[in-house]
Each structure stands twice: as C-alpha cells, then as structure tokens.
Enzyme design. Structure first.
Site, PDB file in Angstrom:
ATOM      1  N   LYS A 271     -45.102 126.787 -58.698  1.00 26.76           N
ATOM      2  CA  LYS A 271     -43.925 126.744 -59.503  1.00 26.76           C
ATOM      3  C   LYS A 271     -42.800 125.729 -59.732  1.00 26.76           C
ATOM      4  O   LYS A 271     -41.691 125.797 -58.599  1.00 26.76           O
ATOM      5  CB  LYS A 271     -43.135 128.170 -60.005  1.00 26.76           C
ATOM      6  CG  LYS A 271     -42.108 128.173 -60.926  1.00 26.76           C
ATOM      7  CD  LYS A 271     -42.515 130.107 -60.857  1.00 26.76           C
ATOM      8  CE  LYS A 271     -41.318 130.548 -62.682  1.00 26.76           C
ATOM      9  NZ  LYS A 271     -41.075 131.727 -62.660  1.00 26.76           N
ATOM     10  N   ASP A 276     -33.964 128.527 -63.785  1.00 29.59           N
ATOM     11  CA  ASP A 276     -34.600 130.346 -64.486  1.00 29.59           C
ATOM     12  C   ASP A 276     -33.540 131.615 -65.700  1.00 29.59           C
ATOM     13  O   ASP A 276     -32.495 131.766 -65.205  1.00 29.59           O
ATOM     14  CB  ASP A 276     -35.916 130.644 -64.499  1.00 29.59           C
ATOM     15  CG  ASP A 276     -36.957 131.733 -64.671  1.00 29.59           C
ATOM     16  OD1 ASP A 276     -36.076 131.992 -66.143  1.00 29.59           O
ATOM     17  OD2 ASP A 276     -36.865 132.850 -64.306  1.00 29.59           O
ATOM     18  N   LYS A 283     -31.209 136.240 -68.645  1.00 28.60           N
ATOM     19  CA  LYS A 283     -31.417 136.812 -67.242  1.00 28.60           C
ATOM     20  C   LYS A 283     -30.026 137.470 -67.674  1.00 28.60           C
ATOM     21  O   LYS A 283     -28.667 136.465 -68.509  1.00 28.60           O
ATOM     22  CB  LYS A 283     -31.746 136.575 -66.298  1.00 28.60           C
ATOM     23  CG  LYS A 283     -33.049 135.856 -66.308  1.00 28.60           C
ATOM     24  CD  LYS A 283     -32.565 134.876 -64.599  1.00 28.60           C
ATOM     25  CE  LYS A 283     -34.561 134.998 -64.420  1.00 28.60           C
ATOM     26  NZ  LYS A 283     -35.044 135.831 -64.343  1.00 28.60           N
ATOM     27  N   ASP A 294     -36.574 129.232 -58.242  1.00 27.69           N
ATOM     28  CA  ASP A 294     -37.250 129.165 -58.730  1.00 27.69           C
ATOM     29  C   ASP A 294     -38.740 127.847 -59.118  1.00 27.69           C
ATOM     30  O   ASP A 294     -39.830 127.898 -60.093  1.00 27.69           O
ATOM     31  CB  ASP A 294     -36.900 129.729 -60.324  1.00 27.69           C
ATOM     32  CG  ASP A 294     -37.867 130.433 -61.376  1.00 27.69           C
ATOM     33  OD1 ASP A 294     -38.979 131.558 -60.077  1.00 27.69           O
ATOM     34  OD2 ASP A 294     -38.245 130.614 -62.461  1.00 27.69           O
ATOM     35  N   ASP A 353     -38.538 134.693 -70.361  1.00 30.73           N
ATOM     36  CA  ASP A 353     -38.150 134.574 -69.676  1.00 30.73           C
ATOM     37  C   ASP A 353     -39.538 134.504 -68.498  1.00 30.73           C
ATOM     38  O   ASP A 353     -39.251 134.719 -67.196  1.00 30.73           O
ATOM     39  CB  ASP A 353     -37.470 135.955 -68.437  1.00 30.73           C
ATOM     40  CG  ASP A 353     -36.561 136.041 -67.508  1.00 30.73           C
ATOM     41  OD1 ASP A 353     -36.858 134.906 -66.775  1.00 30.73           O
ATOM     42  OD2 ASP A 353     -35.843 137.372 -66.934  1.00 30.73           O
ATOM     43  N   GLU A 355     -41.683 133.180 -68.227  1.00 32.09           N
ATOM     44  CA  GLU A 355     -41.841 131.508 -68.052  1.00 32.09           C
ATOM     45  C   GLU A 355     -42.577 130.584 -67.122  1.00 32.09           C
ATOM     46  O   GLU A 355     -43.499 129.458 -67.700  1.00 32.09           O
ATOM     47  CB  GLU A 355     -40.576 130.498 -68.211  1.00 32.09           C
ATOM     48  CG  GLU A 355     -39.188 130.415 -67.503  1.00 32.09           C
ATOM     49  CD  GLU A 355     -39.421 131.159 -66.396  1.00 32.09           C
ATOM     50  OE1 GLU A 355     -39.883 131.871 -66.396  1.00 32.09           O
ATOM     51  OE2 GLU A 355     -39.523 131.019 -64.671  1.00 32.09           O
ATOM     52  N   ARG A 357     -45.430 131.202 -65.615  1.00 30.66           N
ATOM     53  CA  ARG A 357     -47.021 131.809 -66.027  1.00 30.66           C
ATOM     54  C   ARG A 357     -47.180 130.799 -67.085  1.00 30.66           C
ATOM     55  O   ARG A 357     -48.108 130.420 -67.671  1.00 30.66           O
ATOM     56  CB  ARG A 357     -47.117 133.358 -66.771  1.00 30.66           C
ATOM     57  CG  ARG A 357     -47.048 133.386 -67.644  1.00 30.66           C
ATOM     58  CD  ARG A 357     -46.448 135.022 -67.545  1.00 30.66           C
ATOM     59  NE  ARG A 357     -45.292 136.043 -67.048  1.00 30.66           N
ATOM     60  CZ  ARG A 357     -45.749 137.000 -66.503  1.00 30.66           C
ATOM     61  NH1 ARG A 357     -46.156 137.983 -66.952  1.00 30.66           N
ATOM     62  NH2 ARG A 357     -44.938 137.301 -65.647  1.00 30.66           N
TER      63      ARG A 357
HETATM   64  N1  BES Z   1     -38.184 133.438 -61.760  1.00 31.12           N
HETATM   65  C1  BES Z   1     -38.764 134.909 -62.291  1.00 31.12           C
HETATM   66  C2  BES Z   1     -38.842 135.835 -61.465  1.00 31.12           C
HETATM   67  C3  BES Z   1     -38.344 136.179 -60.140  1.00 31.12           C
HETATM   68  C4  BES Z   1     -37.401 137.436 -59.986  1.00 31.12           C
HETATM   69  C5  BES Z   1     -38.346 135.389 -58.943  1.00 31.12           C
HETATM   70  C6  BES Z   1     -36.440 137.550 -58.735  1.00 31.12           C
HETATM   71  C7  BES Z   1     -37.521 135.436 -57.774  1.00 31.12           C
HETATM   72  C8  BES Z   1     -36.661 136.416 -57.906  1.00 31.12           C
HETATM   73  C9  BES Z   1     -39.871 134.832 -63.179  1.00 31.12           C
HETATM   74  O1  BES Z   1     -39.522 134.031 -63.492  1.00 31.12           O
HETATM   75  C10 BES Z   1     -39.170 135.873 -64.177  1.00 31.12           C
HETATM   76  O2  BES Z   1     -38.044 136.322 -65.076  1.00 31.12           O
HETATM   77  N2  BES Z   1     -39.692 136.837 -64.769  1.00 31.12           N
HETATM   78  C11 BES Z   1     -39.588 138.176 -64.727  1.00 31.12           C
HETATM   79  C12 BES Z   1     -41.452 138.640 -65.829  1.00 31.12           C
HETATM   80  C13 BES Z   1     -41.049 139.102 -66.730  1.00 31.12           C
HETATM   81  C14 BES Z   1     -39.841 138.852 -68.209  1.00 31.12           C
HETATM   82  C15 BES Z   1     -42.066 139.861 -67.535  1.00 31.12           C
HETATM   83  C16 BES Z   1     -39.094 139.384 -64.298  1.00 31.12           C
HETATM   84  O3  BES Z   1     -39.849 139.679 -63.125  1.00 31.12           O
HETATM   85  O4  BES Z   1     -38.510 140.048 -64.538  1.00 31.12           O
HETATM   86 ZN    ZN Z   2     -38.986 132.445 -63.164  1.00 31.38          ZN
HETATM   87 ZN    ZN Z   3     -38.492 133.596 -65.490  1.00 34.02          ZN
END
Ligand code: BES
Ligand code: ZN
Ligand code: ZN
Length: 503
Positions: A271, A276, A283, A294, A353, A355, A357
């Site tokens: 990834k 992000d 966020k 990220d 967010d 993103e 995937r």
């Molecule tokens: N990059 C984040 C996940 C992440 C969180 C990585 C904390 C490292 C530390 C990812 O893109 C994300 O924001 N995921 C969301 C998904 C949700 C919107 C379904 C999440 O985990 O909140």
């Molecule tokens: Zn992310």
């Molecule tokens: Zn994200």
C-alpha cells in the site's frame, strides 16, 4: 557500527566494553561469565546480587574492571528465560546492549556469540539475530538533525567484535553477519522512507526510489505507469483516490528475474498512500498525525527490492505499488461515487478514508491479469480496526490459501515479527455487497473491520493464492515496546518477506 567475528579468547581481549548475556533465574554463573567473575574476584556475583539483576529482558548492569582484564568494563545483559529463548531474545538483548553502551560511550565492544546452542540455535542464526538487534537498535532518523547525526557518528559504537575460540563457529557467524547485514539494510531502507515527511515523500519521490533501485541492482527492471497509462488500463478504483491530490500518482511495477530462468512468480504488493488525510471523509487531526506512515507497505516492498540482487532468490519476484496521496479538494472523489476497478467490478465509495483497499483493488487486478503469479502477498496499513483487534505490535494475516498464510507465519516467527491469522468468513461476505455497485468500500455492519477489508480485497484476487497482511499497528511505533525498534517507521514486514522469499 562495524560488526565482525574473529577467533580468540574473550578473556584476553582489549576493548571498551565486554558484553555478556545471562538468562533469567540463573543460579551461579557458568562458562565465560564465571571465568570473568573469578578474575574480577566475584565482583559480578556481588554487583548483580546487590542490584537484584535477574537476567530478565531489558535488564543490564555495567561494572568497571579496574585493569583486572584488558576490557575496561563488563556489561551484563539479561537474555530472559532460557527455556523460551530464541533468536528474538538475542535481538532484544542486543537492543538493550546498544542503548546501555550509548550511555557510557564505549566505542569498541566485544562479546561471545550469546545464545548459540541454546534450544538448538545455530551459530549462523545467533549471529544474524545479534547483528539485527544491534544495528536496528542503533537506527535513528536524523536527516533533519545533522549536528546530532554527526555526534552520533563520532560518539557511537564503532566496532562490535564477536569472539569465539572455534574457527568453525567463526565461519558460521560470518555467514550470519552477512545475512543480518542484508536484513538490516532492507529494513533501514524501509524505515527511512516511512519516516520521511509526507510533503517530501510524494508518489514522485517513491517512484524515484524505485528508479534508483532498478538502476543500481542486477536483474531488476521497472515499469512506471503515469495517470494516463493507468486510465488506459482501467484502474478506476486507484485513480479515484488520487483525484483530490495535486501530486501526480504513479503505478510502479518492479521485476526481479533470477539469472537461471524460473517459472515461479511471487508478487509483493505494498500500500503506497504517501499521505492519508481521509479525503473528503476527513480524519480528525489526531488520527492524521501519523498518516505519513500509510505507505509503509510500499516501503517494505522497496526495502526488499533494495537487497534482492544480494538475496538472489530462485524465482521471479514482482513488486507492485499504486502510489498516491489521499487528499480532500474540489476534485476529490465523494461518498456515493461509483468507480470501476481494472477487473471490471464496480465499487460504491461510502467512505473516502477506506482508500487503501481501492488502490490495492487495482494492484491485485493488475497482478491477476498481467503477471499471473503463483502467489501474491500484499502488505498494507489498511485498518484501524486491526489495531483494535490485535494491538499495536501484531499484524494480521488473512488469505485464500492456508499454506501461504502458514508460510508467512513461519517466516515471521524467524524474524520475530508477530503475525496472527484472522478468518475470511463467507457469512460476512454480504456485509460488503453494494446497493448500486458490485461491492461497497466499507462494511454495512459495525465490527470486524480488518476482516471486511480483507473480504473486499478478495474480490480482486481472482484465483491466485493470495495473502493480505494488515500492518496498521506495527508499521509505525508510537510507544516503544522493543529495544531494537525505535519510535517511528519500524520497517515491519521486510525481514519476514525476505525469510519468506528465501524459503
Ligand atoms: N490508513 C488507514 C488505516 C490506519 C489507521 C493505518 C491507523 C495506520 C494507523 C486507512 O486508510 C483508514 O483510514 N481506514 C479506515 C477504514 C474505515 C473508514 C472503514 C479506518 O480504519 O478507520
Ligand atoms: Zn490509509
Ligand atoms: Zn484512510
């Protein structure tokens, strides 16, 4: 720090500090520790008793030798429980060693090959772990603190010499040092990329790293696809993430080919979201603070490729990175948008967010269509839910092929990186069914976010045996928990992938 192994008698070695390892619960000392204790008239016994040194992980005690042996000091380091001792105990003990040595500024240190023979540990594995623990603990990101970098170079440990009486052991140790050194170089490469601030570590910068790797390594080539080329390939999911950013996206495809032609192909996917922000589903500030991390999956893949021409695996290795920022703007993709990935599946974006995937969907589709690998593994800081499930130090592995997952777990046990398997239950599949599209990018149901993200990715993995490693927790260390992994980018996954490729 320069690490080498030589044949010799450790009692007669002149150095600033002599390092000895002691397991917890040891009653009276044996071997080298006992021999040195005798020369020092029982000083080690007295001091360790006085200070209640128990040989536990993280403990260390230093005593001055006052000329009774050529070494100026002796540092006794806790190795933890002997029964459960592994290469990981050595890494941690060496991390503790380096930190303690840094306090009194010794430059030349000597030690026996601690841990060798315990629970069947070979000299080679012990030496490799020793190098990994010492050098990874010595790492700091000092690009923006040049005077501190100079000071560290001047006052840090210069040489660590492993001293063993048996020449055969020395030879095996040398091989371990070579491997350890390679693992460290790759890990440090990844750490540096992750620690670099996001405004410098752009998709263009990641691309330039890939270009440099391909240019300097034997047997590695690179294909770079710009936005227009990605559009042509139909990467609508990945490009939807890039839409909000001023920085151009780049899709990177590295190929390592062994000298002897090989039929097996492994694809490693990382990834590569260089920052992000969450996009329009922005966020909160505190969640955004560490989001330069990220692209840690991409950094791990590049770290691996940076040493592939030294590792020389037998099979072909492909590295895929869909690099982009995830930013909000007037052009950014919106919740409710529907995009189509390279494999033709439509995706309803509920949350911008989620993103990672989306970008990975096109990496997987590309791999299935253009590479047809025997196995593919993706590494991704994919979900906060994974951190909720497994805490900050453990990564999750999910996949369609039990053997592949088990091989990764075995590789991780060798590297001391923690992987835990999570299921991909068919019962949850309907959670990501789209209303107006084939799939939606977030689950309809609360809970199990790491799993539903995995189920989403599976939609794009075709029939290729595939495993997904969610490294959201251990990729970036906010609260230090291991002596050899400082805060910031950890390089998690690099050593596991190298072990995996070697097996
Ligand atoms: N990059 C984040 C996940 C992440 C969180 C990585 C904390 C490292 C530390 C990812 O893109 C994300 O924001 N995921 C969301 C998904 C949700 C919107 C379904 C999440 O985990 O909140
Ligand atoms: Zn992310
Ligand atoms: Zn994200």
């Amino acid at each position: 720090m320069n690490i080498r192994a030589v044949k010799g008698n450790i009692l007669q070695e002149k150095c600033d500090a002599l390092v000895l390892g002691v397991f917890s619960g040891t009653q009276g000392y044996a071997g080298i520790v006992r021999a040195i204790d005798r020369v020092l008239d029982g000083l080690l016994t007295t001091v360790t008793a006085d200070e209640q040194f128990g040989g536990k992980e993280g403990e260390a005690i230093s005593v001055h030798t006052h000329g009774k042996v050529p070494a100026e000091r002796v540092l006794i380091v806790g190795m933890g429980d002997r029964k459960t001792a592994s290469t990981e105990s050595i890494r941690r003990a060496l991390g503790t060693t380096v930190k303690n040595i840094q306090r009194f500024g010794a430059k030349q240190i000597c030690m026996p090959l601690v841990g060798m023979g315990v629970n069947g540990m070979s000299a080679q594995d012990a030496a490799q772990a020793l190098v990994e623990g010492a050098l990874l603990a010595d790492y700091r990101y000092l690009v923006f603190k040049p005077s501190e970098a100079k000071r560290a170079l001047k006052h840090g440990i210069m040489t660590l010499t492993i001293i063993e009486p048996d020449q055969k052991v020395v030879h095996q140790a040398e091989r371990g040092i070579g491997l350890g050194d390679m693992h460290v170089r790759a890990t440090v490469y990844a750490r540096d990329l992750v620690n670099e601030p996001a405004s410098r570590m752009t998709p263009t910068h990641l691309r330039d790293h890939a270009i440099k790797i391909a240019k300097h390594a034997d047997g590695i080539t690179l294909k770079v696809y710009d936005k227009a080329a990605c559009e042509k390939m139909g990467m609508g999911a990945y490009l939807s993430v890039a839409r909000g950013s001023e920085e151009p996206p780049y899709f990177l495809h590295l190929v390592y080919k062994p000298q002897k032609r090989s039929k097996t192909k492994v694809a490693l996917i990382g990834k590569g979201i260089t920052f992000d922000s969450g996009g329009l589903s922005l966020k909160p500030s505190d969640s955004m603070e560490t989001m330069k991390c990220d692209m840690a999956g991409a950094a791990a893949v590049l770290g691996v490729f940076s040493v592939l021409s030294d590792l020389k695996p037998d099979g072909e290795v492909h590295g895929l990175i869909a690099a982009t920022e995830n930013m909000p703007s007037g052009k950014a993709s919106k919740p409710g948008d529907i995009v189509t990935a390279m494999n033709g599946k439509s995706i309803e974006i509920f949350n911008t967010d989620a993103e990672g995937r989306l970008a990975l969907a096109d990496c997987l589709s590309y791999a299935v269509k253009r590479i047809k690998p025997d196995v593919m593994v993706d590494l991704a800081t994919l979900t906060g839910a994974c951190m909720v499930a497994l805490g900050p130090d453990i990564a999750a592995v999910l996949g369609t092929n039990a053997k592949l997952c088990d091989e990764l777990i075995r590789a991780s046990e060798k590297s001391g990186e923690s992987l835990w398997k999570l299921p991909l239950p068919v019962e949850y599949q309907s959670f990501i069914h789209g209303e107006h599209a084939d799939v939606r990018n977030t689950s309809r149901v609360r809970g199990g976010g790491a799993i539903t993200a995995g189920l989403f990715l599976r939609e794009f993995a075709g029939d290729v045996p595939w495993a997904h490693v969610d490294i959201a927790g251990p990729a970036f260390i906010e609260r230090e928990s291991r002596s050899y992994i400082p805060k910031g980018g950890s390089g998690f996954g690099v050593r596991t992938l190298l072990n995996f490729l070697r097996s």
